[in-house]
Every structure is written in structure tokens, then in C-alpha cells.
Design a protein around this motif. Sequence first.
Motif, short mmCIF file in Angstrom:
data_model
loop_
_atom_site.label_atom_id
_atom_site.label_comp_id
_atom_site.label_asym_id
_atom_site.label_seq_id
_atom_site.Cartn_x
_atom_site.Cartn_y
_atom_site.Cartn_z
N LEU A 37 16.41 5.56 18.47
CA LEU A 37 16.78 5.64 17.45
C LEU A 37 17.90 6.62 16.83
O LEU A 37 17.43 7.95 17.64
N VAL A 38 19.00 5.82 16.40
CA VAL A 38 19.85 6.83 16.07
C VAL A 38 20.25 6.24 14.94
O VAL A 38 20.87 5.47 14.42
N LEU A 84 10.76 11.93 11.48
CA LEU A 84 11.61 11.32 10.70
C LEU A 84 12.70 11.43 10.31
O LEU A 84 13.33 10.74 11.13
N HIS A 85 13.36 13.38 10.99
CA HIS A 85 14.46 13.35 10.19
C HIS A 85 14.37 14.72 11.86
O HIS A 85 14.37 15.53 12.05
N TRP A 86 14.57 13.91 12.85
CA TRP A 86 14.08 14.35 14.30
C TRP A 86 15.54 14.55 14.96
O TRP A 86 16.13 13.98 15.35
N THR A 87 16.38 16.02 14.51
CA THR A 87 17.93 16.74 14.88
C THR A 87 17.65 17.47 15.10
O THR A 87 18.91 17.92 15.76
N HIS A 124 21.10 13.05 31.66
CA HIS A 124 21.41 14.39 31.63
C HIS A 124 19.63 14.58 30.79
O HIS A 124 18.73 14.03 30.77
N ARG A 125 19.20 16.50 31.48
CA ARG A 125 18.05 16.98 30.50
C ARG A 125 17.95 16.67 29.68
O ARG A 125 16.53 16.86 28.63
N ARG A 126 18.87 16.39 28.57
CA ARG A 126 18.88 16.87 27.04
C ARG A 126 19.88 15.66 26.52
O ARG A 126 20.70 15.98 25.87
N GLY A 127 19.15 13.90 27.40
CA GLY A 127 20.16 13.20 27.21
C GLY A 127 19.99 13.02 25.25
O GLY A 127 20.78 12.60 24.74
N GLU A 128 19.15 13.31 24.44
CA GLU A 128 19.52 13.27 22.93
C GLU A 128 20.92 14.40 23.00
O GLU A 128 21.38 13.14 21.51
N ARG A 129 20.97 15.05 23.22
CA ARG A 129 22.21 15.61 22.58
C ARG A 129 23.06 14.97 22.94
O ARG A 129 24.39 15.38 22.48
N VAL A 130 23.21 14.10 23.97
CA VAL A 130 24.68 13.70 25.25
C VAL A 130 25.25 12.64 23.95
O VAL A 130 25.60 11.90 23.40
N ILE A 131 24.02 11.37 23.21
CA ILE A 131 23.73 11.09 22.07
C ILE A 131 24.86 11.73 20.76
O ILE A 131 25.64 11.29 20.06
N ASP A 135 33.83 14.31 9.76
CA ASP A 135 32.63 15.03 10.29
C ASP A 135 31.69 13.93 10.29
O ASP A 135 32.11 12.60 9.60
N VAL A 136 30.42 14.07 10.08
CA VAL A 136 28.97 13.84 10.81
C VAL A 136 29.26 14.23 8.36
O VAL A 136 28.71 14.97 8.25
N GLY A 137 28.34 13.07 7.89
CA GLY A 137 27.49 12.82 7.17
C GLY A 137 26.56 13.56 6.61
O GLY A 137 25.98 14.48 5.74
N TYR A 138 25.90 13.64 7.91
CA TYR A 138 24.33 14.36 7.71
C TYR A 138 24.65 14.54 9.49
O TYR A 138 25.00 14.28 10.54
N THR A 139 23.15 15.63 9.92
CA THR A 139 23.24 16.10 11.00
C THR A 139 22.53 14.93 11.74
O THR A 139 21.72 13.86 10.90
N THR A 140 23.35 14.07 12.86
CA THR A 140 22.43 12.95 13.93
C THR A 140 21.14 13.25 14.46
O THR A 140 20.85 14.00 13.97
N ILE A 141 20.32 11.94 13.75
CA ILE A 141 19.20 11.83 14.70
C ILE A 141 19.34 11.84 15.57
O ILE A 141 19.79 9.88 15.81
N ALA A 142 19.14 11.51 16.73
CA ALA A 142 19.34 10.88 18.25
C ALA A 142 17.49 10.97 18.94
O ALA A 142 17.42 12.65 19.35
N ALA A 143 17.11 9.87 18.35
CA ALA A 143 15.37 10.46 18.83
C ALA A 143 14.81 9.47 19.24
O ALA A 143 14.58 7.90 19.67
#
Length: 516
Positions: free
Chosen positions: A328-329, A312-315, A275-282, A296-304
Motif C-alpha cells: 500500500l503506497v 493506517l499511518h505506517w510511516t 533490499h532488506r528495507r524495501g519499503e524505504r526504497v519506495i 516536497d511530499v505533502g505528508y510523510t509517505t506511507i509505504a506499507a
Amino acid sequence: MSTESADDLTSETPTPAQDEQPLESRGSNRSHRPQSRRFVEFVTSGWGERPPSTAARAEVADFTAARRSALSARFPGRRLVVPAGRFKVRSNDTDFRFRPHAAFAHLTGLGTEQEPDAVLVLHPVADGTGDDGSAHHAVLYMNPLAGRDTPEFFSDARYGEFWVGARPTLDEVATVTGVETAHLDDLRDALAKDVGAGGVQLLVVPEADEAVDEVVAQIRGEETTGEADALLAEAVSELRLLKDAYEVAQLQLAVDATVAGFEKVVRSLPRAVAHRRGERVIEGTFLGHAREEGNDVGYTTIAAAGEHATTLHWTDNDGRVRAGELVLVDAGVEVDSLYTADVTRTLPVDGTFTDVQRRVYQAVLDAADAGFAAAVPGARFRDVHDAAMRVLAARLEEWGLLPVSAEESLDPDNQHHRRWMVHGTSHHLGLDVHDCAQARAELYLDGVLEPGMVFTIEPGLYFKSDDLLVPAEYRGIGVRIEDDVLLTADGNVNLSAALPRDPDAVEAWMAALRKG
Ligand code: GLY
Ligand code: MN
Ligand code: MN
């Protein structure tokens, strides 16, 4: 427009001609709700009996009673106000999903869409005559289910039964929580009772609900909430430093659901690579899992992926995921009780670490293990960080990256090694991902570790792609390994141990998941 609108039962006003309509009422132009008396009579009648209540005392009720008693003991004679908070606007007239303030959830056990605007009040009584022999009597003020004969029933998009479903009654909430309930309309008078010179002192957990802050300030004759309120905020935060058995069980559930989410993430990697935005797939894979299995998720997922892992907080999570790189997930499921996990794994996208990736990964893992070894009752919270930093500094020295010796770097006046890990190693975990944030330093960073504490151990190394102080082979590699740890009488338990950490185990786990 109906001529019958003059005696309508709704709060909506008839739509005037465009040129005379005030700006603030224009938001209602997109739709029109009937307001005629005939409609109102029709829509509020002809409904069947509500089914009998199935409300039962919640398992958490005994625990919340003990928590309230502990808070009571710190504030004899004072009225304590703990708001759930209000809806937060996301966009114009749509709100974020409601989530109560952690102190409210901790002291009531509640945590759903049903409590926006609710306020828990601990009223002071003579010592020993309160709830469970404490010095306070708890009352929960809330908006109960409105009758079907009210405009709220059909016309209130935020609270109405037609729009968001039936709210619980006062009796139902009292049964579930074991706390006396009262209508929110009674709050102001209840807060004001006996307040004044020589009377009851009123304290509020500030900034949970601006409207409650304002009422409290008005009753006290002050402009804003003050220092005494900060003491209450501190106390409700510190009350959560030690988790009870219910909380530990909920945190383990959150971690277990998170482990299952990581398995889905690994299975999604081939699709992410394509996918062109594979991090979004994760991110999407984990979010879907969190909504299915928890709240829910407890915080915004970092899929980096790749170099993004060094932020550090790549969201944004809008990058490609490439074979040969690491991803890094950092993700956690928040269960329905609102406790969250906070776990990070750094995975080789194609299932196998390269030599240099493995070297960096092993250094971070060794730092984490040193943190685990330091996390024992009687040690200080900061010892965990110091132990992890000793390992990283030594490894950076070995690789020739430090301009000084590791020993010199560890000197508080130097800290060169922190260029590659600027964040802390641990934080308390619970209802908030960064739990107990208002606790005093002497109980947090300088605090002594005790059984029942739950916190993360999450060292990392982050080499940015434009970092000229590291050899080229390290550039663009970011690794963090984060686990959730329970302090026990004789050491600690890694609540997230089911998720492989060792690099060989990670490779074997990924291979098995890809086959299955
Ligand atoms: N996920 C944020 C943190 O690890 O603290
Ligand atoms: Mn964390
Ligand atoms: Mn994290």
C-alpha cells in the motif's frame, strides 16, 4: 582572542575561559567567527552592485486579492493578523525547511524560505475604501534583505545572505504579491494602533507564531489568545472550502506529478524486493521524485508492504517488500505553490493479484465507486462516506464476517463493519493535506457539496494478521484506494484518474512499466 573585539559589529561575545563560560553560550564553542573590526570592515566591503530586480506580479496575485476581500467581508472593523510562522527546530541549531501556515500562503500566494516570521495584517478601513473596494487594507510585515554593511549579512546562520542566500526586498515582495510591504520592526506599533476600549478589535490566527500571539495578547492586555481568534482560524479555514481556478490547476499539477511518482515507484519494486528495507526504497523513490518535480511530499509517505498495510499511518517504512504480497503506497507530491495531492494505490508486488487479494481489492474499489456516485452537488459530505460504507458492510456480510446483518451494522448504534475500516472516507484537500480542518461541522461533515470543493475518496479494508474474527486467508491484507476529487456543476472529476484503479488495469499498467 582579539583585543579588538570590544567594538565588534557582531552580537557574538568573546569566549571566556571554560570555567566561567555560562552554559547557554557554550553552543558557539564548535566554531569561531572572526570579530575584529578589521575583519568586519573587510567582509562588509568590496561587493558589486546587486543585479536589477526581476520581480514580477505573480499569477496568483489576482486570486489572493479576491480571497482577502472575501475574508474582509466577514470581519468589518477588525484588524486581522495572519502570521506565516517561524522556523521550527529540528535538532539543536538546525531547522526544518520552512513552510508557512496555510492561511498565510492562501492569502499572500507566498510559500518559500523567504517568509519566516512574516505577518500579513488586514487593517480595517471605512467600508468600500479598502483594497479592491473592500473594508480592509492589507500590509505584509517582513524581514527584508539586510544590507551588506550589517552583521546579519555574514554572521546570521538563520537569515544571513552568506548562509541562506539573499532575501527579497520589500519592493520585490510588494511587486510579486500586489500587497503593500513594511518592515517587521513596524509590526507591534501597527497592531496596537487604535486598539482599546471602543477601538479596533484585534484578531490573530492563533498558534501560527507564538511570538505574534504574545504581542497580540500584550496589546489586548490579556494572557493568551482567545475565542475571537478561534473565529478567525475558523474563517480562514472555511475560506478554503471552495477552490478557485488557480487552486484547481495547482492541485491537478500536484496530482499529475504524483502519478509520475507512482510510475517510478512501480519501476523501483524489483529493487525494493531485493533490499532488506524495501519499503524505504519506495519511500525514497517517491521523495526524490517529489523534491525534483515539486517542493516536497505533502505528508510523510506511507509505504506499507504485507501486514504493515493494516497499520493506517505506517510511516516507519522499514520493512521488507515481498513478492506475492500487496504494498500500500499513500503518497502525494506538494508542488511549489504548496498544494498537495493525496493518493493511495495498493499494488501486487509481483504485478498480479491473488484471488483473495483481488476479492478484497474489488470490494474497496466498489466502495470507492459508490462514493464517487454520491459525490454530486447538493449531496452532503457525509453521504460519500455513507455510500462507501453501505458497500463494505454488504461485502463483509457476504463473506460471513459480520455478527449482525449489514443493515444492522450500518445502524449508528452498531457499526460492526468499522472494525475493518476505522478511518473516514474523505477529507478536504488543498494547501494542507487535511485541509480546512477548523471549518465548522455544518460546513464540513454535515456540509452540502458545492462545485469547487476538492476532497479525497479513500475507503479501505484492513485485516490484521492476528484478527481471529476473519478467516486465515484474509489475515495480513490491507487495501486502500484513494483518489482526489473535484466537485463540478454536474458531478465530479477524478483528478487522479490517470492512475489505474481497476485491478486488471493496475496489472496491465504495472506490466507495461516493468517492460519499459
Ligand atoms: N495520507 C493521509 C491520508 O490519506 O489522509
Ligand atoms: Mn487522505
Ligand atoms: Mn492518503
